[in-house]
Design an enzyme around this catalytic site. Sequence first.
Site, PDB file in Angstrom:
ATOM      1  CG  HIS A 130     -69.233  54.506  10.564  1.00 34.63           C
ATOM      2  ND1 HIS A 130     -68.273  53.824  11.279  1.00 34.63           N
ATOM      3  CD2 HIS A 130     -69.960  55.179  11.486  1.00 34.63           C
ATOM      4  CE1 HIS A 130     -68.429  54.056  12.565  1.00 34.63           C
ATOM      5  NE2 HIS A 130     -69.446  54.897  12.726  1.00 34.63           N
ATOM      6  CG  HIS A 159     -73.151  58.741  11.761  1.00 35.60           C
ATOM      7  ND1 HIS A 159     -73.946  57.905  12.518  1.00 35.60           N
ATOM      8  CD2 HIS A 159     -71.884  58.509  12.174  1.00 35.60           C
ATOM      9  CE1 HIS A 159     -73.190  57.204  13.355  1.00 35.60           C
ATOM     10  NE2 HIS A 159     -71.923  57.558  13.166  1.00 35.60           N
TER      11      HIS A 159
END
Length: 138
Positions: free
Chosen positions: A103, A105
């Site tokens: 992931h 951010h």
Amino acid sequence: MPDYDTDNIFAKILRGEIPAIKVYEDDDTFCFMDIMPRADGHCLVIPKTPCRNLLDASDAQLAACLSAAKRIAHAAKTALNADGITFQQFSEAAGGQEVFHLHFHILPRHEGVPLRAPGQMGDMDHIKQIAEKISAAL
Ligand code: 5GP
């Protein structure tokens, strides 16, 4: 490096087993709000296919995530009238990673406003309102 764990939280979000506040999705990526936002508009972009982090991601997974992240960053900047964007990715526990599905951010930033401390649950109604603004700007 350990194998990909199919029971990580983000894999469960992708399967619809736990809820998430969606911002954007396409064939290859999904973007949703972080429930412990370190800034208003803090969201996460993930590939729909499995990999732990930057270290085992394919070039195609990275390209799809970065392309989506760029679009979302522009939309978040516009929607929240932000001055800039902080972009983060942590790989493996020693690198600060806590959820082991790749992931990125996206953190909209305003001049002079520091990031909030990690690990503080956000107000879900407020987070939902911000997600709607970012989605509308996309
Ligand atoms: P990292 O693995 O890069 O350290 O960060 C994981 C991020 O996922 C943290 O910012 C944390 O707030 C967020 N997070 C942890 N659990 C959940 C969850 O169940 N839903 C959402 N939307 N975010 C989560």
